[in-house]
Scaffold this motif. Structure first.
Motif, short mmCIF file in Angstrom:
data_model
loop_
_atom_site.label_atom_id
_atom_site.label_comp_id
_atom_site.label_asym_id
_atom_site.label_seq_id
_atom_site.Cartn_x
_atom_site.Cartn_y
_atom_site.Cartn_z
N ARG A 99 44.05 49.71 73.01
CA ARG A 99 44.49 48.41 73.17
C ARG A 99 43.70 47.37 73.79
NH1 ARG A 99 48.48 46.13 76.95
NH2 ARG A 99 47.17 47.22 78.33
N ASN A 100 43.42 47.59 74.99
CA ASN A 100 42.08 46.83 75.54
C ASN A 100 41.17 46.36 74.82
OD1 ASN A 100 43.98 46.69 77.87
ND2 ASN A 100 42.76 48.23 78.89
N THR A 101 40.38 47.30 74.07
CA THR A 101 39.36 47.09 73.23
C THR A 101 39.84 46.27 72.26
OG1 THR A 101 38.35 49.21 73.58
CG2 THR A 101 37.74 48.18 71.58
N LEU A 102 40.87 46.31 71.55
CA LEU A 102 41.44 45.57 70.64
C LEU A 102 41.62 44.10 70.96
CD1 LEU A 102 44.08 47.39 68.72
CD2 LEU A 102 41.81 47.39 67.90
N VAL A 103 42.47 43.86 72.08
CA VAL A 103 42.67 42.57 72.65
C VAL A 103 41.72 41.82 73.37
CG1 VAL A 103 44.18 41.35 74.20
CG2 VAL A 103 45.21 43.30 72.82
N HIS A 104 40.75 42.64 74.04
CA HIS A 104 39.78 41.79 74.69
C HIS A 104 38.57 41.89 74.00
CE1 HIS A 104 42.40 41.57 78.06
NE2 HIS A 104 42.77 42.83 78.04
N ARG A 119 33.62 43.79 65.46
CA ARG A 119 34.20 43.62 66.98
C ARG A 119 33.13 43.40 67.64
NH1 ARG A 119 34.67 45.95 71.65
NH2 ARG A 119 33.58 47.74 71.24
N LYS A 120 33.10 42.42 68.56
CA LYS A 120 32.02 41.92 69.61
C LYS A 120 32.56 41.83 70.94
CE LYS A 120 29.02 39.22 66.77
NZ LYS A 120 28.32 37.82 66.71
N LYS A 121 31.85 42.47 71.84
CA LYS A 121 32.39 42.49 73.30
C LYS A 121 31.07 41.96 74.12
CE LYS A 121 35.01 43.40 76.98
NZ LYS A 121 35.84 42.32 77.20
N LYS A 122 31.51 41.01 74.94
CA LYS A 122 30.40 40.45 75.88
C LYS A 122 30.89 41.14 77.31
CE LYS A 122 29.40 36.64 72.94
NZ LYS A 122 29.37 35.38 72.70
N ALA A 123 29.96 41.66 77.97
CA ALA A 123 30.24 41.87 79.40
C ALA A 123 28.89 41.69 80.25
CB ALA A 123 30.62 43.42 79.41
N ILE A 124 28.87 41.73 81.48
CA ILE A 124 27.88 41.95 82.45
C ILE A 124 27.57 43.18 82.70
CG2 ILE A 124 26.97 40.85 84.65
CD1 ILE A 124 27.28 38.65 82.64
N ARG A 125 26.35 43.54 82.66
CA ARG A 125 25.94 45.22 83.08
C ARG A 125 24.96 44.90 83.77
NH1 ARG A 125 30.74 46.36 81.84
NH2 ARG A 125 31.31 47.28 79.90
N LYS A 126 24.68 45.54 84.87
CA LYS A 126 23.42 45.31 85.79
C LYS A 126 22.82 43.83 85.75
CE LYS A 126 22.70 50.24 85.41
NZ LYS A 126 21.59 51.18 84.75
N SER A 127 23.73 42.95 86.09
CA SER A 127 23.42 41.60 86.29
C SER A 127 22.78 40.74 84.86
CB SER A 127 22.33 41.41 87.35
OG SER A 127 22.94 41.69 88.43
N ASN A 128 22.99 41.68 83.77
CA ASN A 128 22.65 41.19 82.48
C ASN A 128 23.62 41.12 81.50
OD1 ASN A 128 19.72 40.71 83.00
ND2 ASN A 128 19.53 43.13 82.89
N LEU A 129 23.63 40.04 80.63
CA LEU A 129 24.70 40.09 79.61
C LEU A 129 24.38 41.21 78.61
CD1 LEU A 129 27.13 38.30 78.26
CD2 LEU A 129 25.08 36.95 77.15
N ALA A 130 25.64 41.73 78.13
CA ALA A 130 25.46 42.94 77.34
C ALA A 130 26.31 42.51 76.07
CB ALA A 130 25.79 44.27 77.76
N ILE A 131 25.85 42.64 74.89
CA ILE A 131 26.91 42.49 73.64
C ILE A 131 26.75 43.88 73.03
CG2 ILE A 131 27.11 40.95 71.75
CD1 ILE A 131 25.59 38.76 73.14
N SER A 132 28.16 44.34 72.97
CA SER A 132 28.26 45.43 72.07
C SER A 132 28.78 44.89 70.72
CB SER A 132 29.07 46.51 72.65
OG SER A 132 30.46 46.19 72.94
N GLU A 133 28.49 45.70 69.63
CA GLU A 133 29.05 45.26 68.27
C GLU A 133 29.64 46.74 67.64
OE1 GLU A 133 26.55 43.26 65.84
OE2 GLU A 133 26.74 41.33 67.02
#
Length: 171
Positions: A99-104, A119-133
């Protein structure tokens, strides 16, 4: 515009529409899981459904799952849960992650894979912007919806199997 390009665009839009419909169904089905947990909690505490709704209304999903597990063990007068209930609780945690994956996530039509939605998800990982698709087909989301529906069914079925005295309170 070439015919093949138009066909891919039409397929992409069709997948987008179907994907959004199934995405919405998954979210609604997850809400049914939340409601089913509340109903089971109400039944185990032996009060009316209204009392259960009051108790669970402000609980996070994680708190509902923990309360369900604790009440289940208490109702069985056991410090350990039956294997099928422990597995159901694992599936409940998995459903929350899904659900969290779907909604966020940010969802969009896919030009590269027109039979799916992106589906794209942006997050900060080790002080860098990470974008997963990730790409999901409408069928993938329909399968997830069915898995969520199975969790609702199993909540009621397994609760009555192990705690037959609560069956009437689940109705």
């Amino acid at each position: 515009m070439r015919r093949r390009t138009v066909e891919k665009m039409v397929q992409s839009l069709t997948s987008w529409e179907d994907g959004l419909a199934h995405l919405g169904e998954c979210i609604v089905q997850f809400q049914r899981i939340e409601d089913a947990l509340s109903v089971c909690i109400s039944a185990m505490i032996g009060r009316s459904r209204k009392v259960g709704e009051i108790i669970t209304a402000e609980m996070s999903f994680r708190a509902r799952v923990a309360t369900f597990g604790a009440l289940f063990a208490h109702s069985l007068k056991s410090s350990t849960l039956p294997e099928d209930i422990a597995e159901l609780i694992s599936r409940l945690h998995w459903a929350e992650q899904q659900r969290n994956t779907l909604v966020h996530s940010l969802w969009d039509a896919s030009e590269t894979k027109p039979d799916s939605i992106l589906r794209k998800k942006k997050a900060i990982r080790k002080s860098n912007l990470a974008i997963s698709e990730e790409h999901f087909t409408p069928d993938d989301l329909e399968d997830l919806n069915r898995l969520f529906e199975g969790i609702v069914t199993d909540l009621f079925y397994l609760s009555t199997e192990h705690l037959p005295s609560i069956e009437k309170r689940l109705l």
